[in-house]
Motif scaffolding. Structure first.
Motif, PDB file in Angstrom:
ATOM      1  N   TYR A 137       0.814  -1.214   0.000  1.00 38.34           N
ATOM      2  CA  TYR A 137       0.000   0.000   0.000  1.00 38.34           C
ATOM      3  C   TYR A 137       0.849   1.266   0.000  1.00 38.34           C
ATOM      4  O   TYR A 137       0.894   2.022   0.987  1.00 38.34           O
ATOM      5  CB  TYR A 137      -0.964  -0.028   1.174  1.00 38.34           C
ATOM      6  N   ASP A 176      -0.645   1.485  -4.979  1.00 41.16           N
ATOM      7  CA  ASP A 176      -0.491   0.055  -4.656  1.00 41.16           C
ATOM      8  C   ASP A 176       0.833  -0.478  -5.208  1.00 41.16           C
ATOM      9  O   ASP A 176       0.895  -1.575  -5.768  1.00 41.16           O
ATOM     10  CB  ASP A 176      -1.670  -0.758  -5.170  1.00 41.16           C
ATOM     11  N   GLN A 232       2.256   6.191   2.211  1.00 38.20           N
ATOM     12  CA  GLN A 232       1.679   4.898   2.562  1.00 38.20           C
ATOM     13  C   GLN A 232       0.246   5.058   3.028  1.00 38.20           C
ATOM     14  O   GLN A 232      -0.142   6.083   3.608  1.00 38.20           O
ATOM     15  CB  GLN A 232       2.529   4.211   3.645  1.00 38.20           C
ATOM     16  N   ARG A 233      -0.545   4.021   2.761  1.00 37.06           N
ATOM     17  CA  ARG A 233      -1.939   4.001   3.236  1.00 37.06           C
ATOM     18  C   ARG A 233      -2.248   2.690   3.962  1.00 37.06           C
ATOM     19  O   ARG A 233      -3.396   2.304   4.084  1.00 37.06           O
ATOM     20  CB  ARG A 233      -2.921   4.206   2.097  1.00 37.06           C
ATOM     21  N   ASN A 234      -1.203   2.004   4.440  1.00 37.86           N
ATOM     22  CA  ASN A 234      -1.479   0.749   5.141  1.00 37.86           C
ATOM     23  C   ASN A 234      -1.915   0.987   6.576  1.00 37.86           C
ATOM     24  O   ASN A 234      -2.884   0.386   7.042  1.00 37.86           O
ATOM     25  CB  ASN A 234      -0.231  -0.137   5.139  1.00 37.86           C
ATOM     26  N   SER A 273      -9.776   3.288  -2.257  1.00 34.40           N
ATOM     27  CA  SER A 273      -8.352   3.185  -1.931  1.00 34.40           C
ATOM     28  C   SER A 273      -8.035   3.418  -0.459  1.00 34.40           C
ATOM     29  O   SER A 273      -6.946   3.107  -0.017  1.00 34.40           O
ATOM     30  CB  SER A 273      -7.542   4.172  -2.753  1.00 34.40           C
TER      31      SER A 273
END
Lengths: 108, 120
Positions: free
Chosen positions: A32, A50, A90-92, B103
């Protein structure tokens, strides 16, 4: 909070050369991760999301790879319009969504 | 095409307030989560706040929690950020950005930004 560390801080290259930018995460962010391009006086532009998917309208010379904690943005052959600052994000683990400090790709 | 236009920035004294707005067009605003981000002088990008499509979910960065308030008006395709108790370290260009659909946190379109300067 996930800390993203980008290297190098500055990359001096000539048009036509290959650029390889690195982004390392302080903890596992799986896949992510995104890359953005920002030119002086402009807002950021999403390039890759991604880790390896090109955003709409992004040329094929931009590619991303990596997973876990180590990621790479590659520009296969630099065009004059590619000289800019590049950020990873980041989007984790959120919130917060975090960014790296940026890599400047400058003309040699 | 997607268009985001911020307004409301300016020069304000420490402790003062401002209200930023972002006018959205070219997409169905009510379908998208939105965010505010900022970029200090010569520095990198910092996420500030996030709001879901229905306003049911809101997040703030720790650096602004309790001082900034995000809101949206889906009827008028607009996003807002109320800034209060401003500090010198809030000086930055503030961007509104659309969150890429499905997302949970990539920002696929950004406005041009509005400058906020906090100084006495």
């Amino acid at each position: 909070e996930v800390v993203l560390t980008q290297s190098p801080a500055t990359l001096s290259l000539s048009p036509g050369e290959r650029a390889t930018l690195s982004c390392r995460a302080s903890q596992n962010v799986r896949g992510y991760l995104a890359w953005y391009q920002q030119k002086p006086g402009q807002s950021p532009r999403l390039l890759i999301y991604d880790a390896s998917n090109r955003a709409t309208g992004i040329p094929a010379r931009f590619s991303g790879s990596g997973s876990g904690t180590d990621f790479t943005l590659t520009i296969s052959s630099l065009e004059p319009e590619d000289f800019a600052v590049y950020y990873c994000q980041q989007r984790n683990n959120w919130p917060p969504w975090t960014f790296g400090q940026g890599t400047k790709v400058e003309m040699k | 095409q997607v268009h985001l236009v911020e307004s409301g920035g300016g020069l304000v004294k420490p402790g003062g307030s401002l209200r930023l707005s972002c006018a959205a067009s070219g997409f169905t605003f009510s379908d998208y989560y939105m965010s505010w981000l900022r970029q200090g002088p010569g520095t990198g990008l910092e996420w500030v706040s996030y709001i879901s499509a229905s306003s049911a979910t809101i997040y703030y960065a720790d650096s602004v929690k309790g001082r900034f308030t995000i809101s949206r008006d889906n009827a008028n395709n607009s996003l807002h950020l109320q800034l209060t108790s401003l500090r010198a370290e809030d000086t930055a260009v503030y961007f509104c950005a659309r969150v890429r659909r499905y997302s949970s946190g990539y920002f696929d379109y950004w406005g041009q930004g509005t400058q906020v300067t906090v100084s006495s």
